[in-house]
Design an enzyme around this catalytic site. Structure first.
Site, PDB file in Angstrom:
ATOM      1  N   ASN A 142     -34.396  -6.352   8.869  1.00 40.00           N
ATOM      2  CA  ASN A 142     -33.425  -6.311   9.960  1.00 40.00           C
ATOM      3  C   ASN A 142     -32.397  -5.248   9.586  1.00 40.00           C
ATOM      4  OD1 ASN A 142     -31.382  -6.682  11.790  1.00 40.00           O
ATOM      5  ND2 ASN A 142     -30.829  -8.738  11.102  1.00 40.00           N
TER       6      ASN A 142
ATOM      7  N   LYS B   3     -25.216  -4.882  -0.495  1.00 46.24           N
ATOM      8  CA  LYS B   3     -24.926  -6.320  -0.554  1.00 46.24           C
ATOM      9  C   LYS B   3     -23.432  -6.640  -0.569  1.00 46.24           C
ATOM     10  CE  LYS B   3     -27.474  -8.972  -3.149  1.00 46.24           C
ATOM     11  NZ  LYS B   3     -28.195  -9.522  -4.314  1.00 46.24           N
TER      12      LYS B   3
ATOM     13  N   TYR C 290     -19.908 -22.947  -8.760  1.00 42.15           N
ATOM     14  CA  TYR C 290     -20.166 -21.712  -9.489  1.00 42.15           C
ATOM     15  C   TYR C 290     -21.038 -22.027 -10.693  1.00 42.15           C
ATOM     16  CZ  TYR C 290     -18.950 -17.236 -11.739  1.00 42.15           C
ATOM     17  OH  TYR C 290     -18.981 -15.994 -12.311  1.00 42.15           O
TER      18      TYR C 290
ATOM     19  N   ASN D 267     -33.796 -19.273   8.723  1.00 42.62           N
ATOM     20  CA  ASN D 267     -34.057 -17.971   8.125  1.00 42.62           C
ATOM     21  C   ASN D 267     -34.875 -18.075   6.839  1.00 42.62           C
ATOM     22  OD1 ASN D 267     -33.464 -15.263   8.783  1.00 42.62           O
ATOM     23  ND2 ASN D 267     -32.131 -15.118   7.020  1.00 42.62           N
TER      24      ASN D 267
ATOM     25  N   CYS E 120     -31.828 -14.851   3.844  1.00 45.69           N
ATOM     26  CA  CYS E 120     -30.380 -14.764   3.672  1.00 45.69           C
ATOM     27  C   CYS E 120     -30.087 -15.198   2.249  1.00 45.69           C
ATOM     28  CB  CYS E 120     -29.653 -15.669   4.655  1.00 45.69           C
ATOM     29  SG  CYS E 120     -27.872 -15.717   4.342  1.00 45.69           S
TER      30      CYS E 120
ATOM     31  N   TYR F 283     -27.941 -22.464   0.501  1.00 41.28           N
ATOM     32  CA  TYR F 283     -28.913 -21.429   0.130  1.00 41.28           C
ATOM     33  C   TYR F 283     -29.890 -21.984  -0.905  1.00 41.28           C
ATOM     34  CZ  TYR F 283     -30.844 -17.508  -2.483  1.00 41.28           C
ATOM     35  OH  TYR F 283     -31.708 -16.659  -3.134  1.00 41.28           O
TER      36      TYR F 283
END
Length: 310
Positions: A32, A178, A272, A92, A78, A140
């Site tokens: 994309n 990115k 994190y 996605n 993604c 994610y």
């Protein structure tokens, strides 16, 4: 023909380069390009065709034949660990991957795809490709974990190759598009070239990640295509090195600058990964025996690439 989804992205374009280096140019890149800057990753590469991701997905879902396909490298996703739109992420990363997997299975096309170390969540040890070690911290990581679980159900009956790679902290050429998600090495280099003090979070000598050079990642992908082996494999170096080590290698290349340490942001606390280190037992048992670059080696090579026109 070889298809590379996400072929204009970071890892995808490096796979295209690795294929080119072997003399392979019959490549369909799917991506994309709404974010137009990604095209720069392809300008020095040779491909046969380009297709927009949405058009590609429509063809896949309709069962349309795309020609004689040797393999699919599925790197398109993604990859933002800070994206919290769960529907977008699952459509996605999960649904799209399932559609493409079944397209390949029905035609016995090798399917090599990007998973992620984000599937392990906040672990500090035992990064092992097994359910009991997997507990993602963000949507994610969950989307990648769920697809891995789906693949695990299918693998025993599959008649063609399916291989997933749990990428650890990948860095190297062709990641500039990115933005904030680019590697620390990329940002430190940019700061130095802008005459700024390169910045790290306070305590960066204690934050350790498995930093793996993208050239090594591409090599592993191509080796598995040639070997035909299936499974889900960690793809890191097997070493945890500090963010400080990345900074040290960057400063050593530039021969200037000193690090400015900034406070750790509240919004990242608890979300994190402070430590990652790939367990390479399964990768090595599969027969992959090449060494992986250290941070010092990889960052030096990367700095030379980033500053090649300086």
């Amino acid at each position: 023909m070889i298809i590379v989804t996400g072929g204009a992205g970071f890892i995808g374009s490096n796979i295209v380069k690795a294929l080119n280096d072997k003399g392979i140019t019959d490549i369909l890149v799917v991506d994309n390009l709404k974010e137009g800057t990604k095209f720069v990753n392809l300008v020095d590469l040779n491909i046969a065709d380009y297709m927009d991701k949405e058009d590609f997905l429509i063809q896949i879902m309709s069962g349309e034949e795309l020609g004689d396909i040797e393999a699919v490298f599925h790197e398109g996703a993604c990859s933002s660990t800070t994206e919290w739109d769960g529907k977008y992420m699952m459509d996605n990363n999960y649904q799209y991957s399932k559609e493409l997997l079944h397209y390949c299975l029905e035609r016995e096309i090798p399917f090599l795809y990007a998973s992620s170390a984000a599937t392990y969540g906040g672990r500090t040890s035992d990064f092992i490709e097994s359910r009991e070690y997997e507990k993602p911290l963000n949507v994610y990581g969950y989307s990648k974990f769920l697809f891995d679980e789906y693949v695990r159900q299918i693998l025993p009956e599959a008649n063609s190759q399916i291989v997933g790679f749990r990428y650890f902290n990948v860095y190297g050429p062709r990641e500039g598009h990115k933005g904030s998600m680019a590697s620390v090495a990329f940002h430190l280099n940019t700061q130095l070239n802008n005459g700024e003090s390169p910045k790290l979070f306070e305590g960066s000598e204690n934050f350790k990640r498995d930093f793996v050079y993208v050239g090594d990642v591409a090599d592993v992908n191509l080796w598995f295509l040639e070997s035909g082996k299936s499974g889900i494999f960690n793809l890191g170096t097997g070493r945890a090195e500090s963010f400080q080590a990345v900074a040290d290698a960057t400063l050593a290349y530039h021969k200037k600058g000193s690090i400015e340490y900034i406070p750790f942001p509240d919004k990242l606390k608890g979300r994190y990964q402070a430590f990652t280190q790939a367990d390479l037992t399964n990768l090595r048992n599969a027969g992959y025996d090449k060494p992986f670059k250290t941070v010092a080696e990889g960052v030096t090579e990367y700095m030379a690439w980033l500053n090649r026109d300086a």
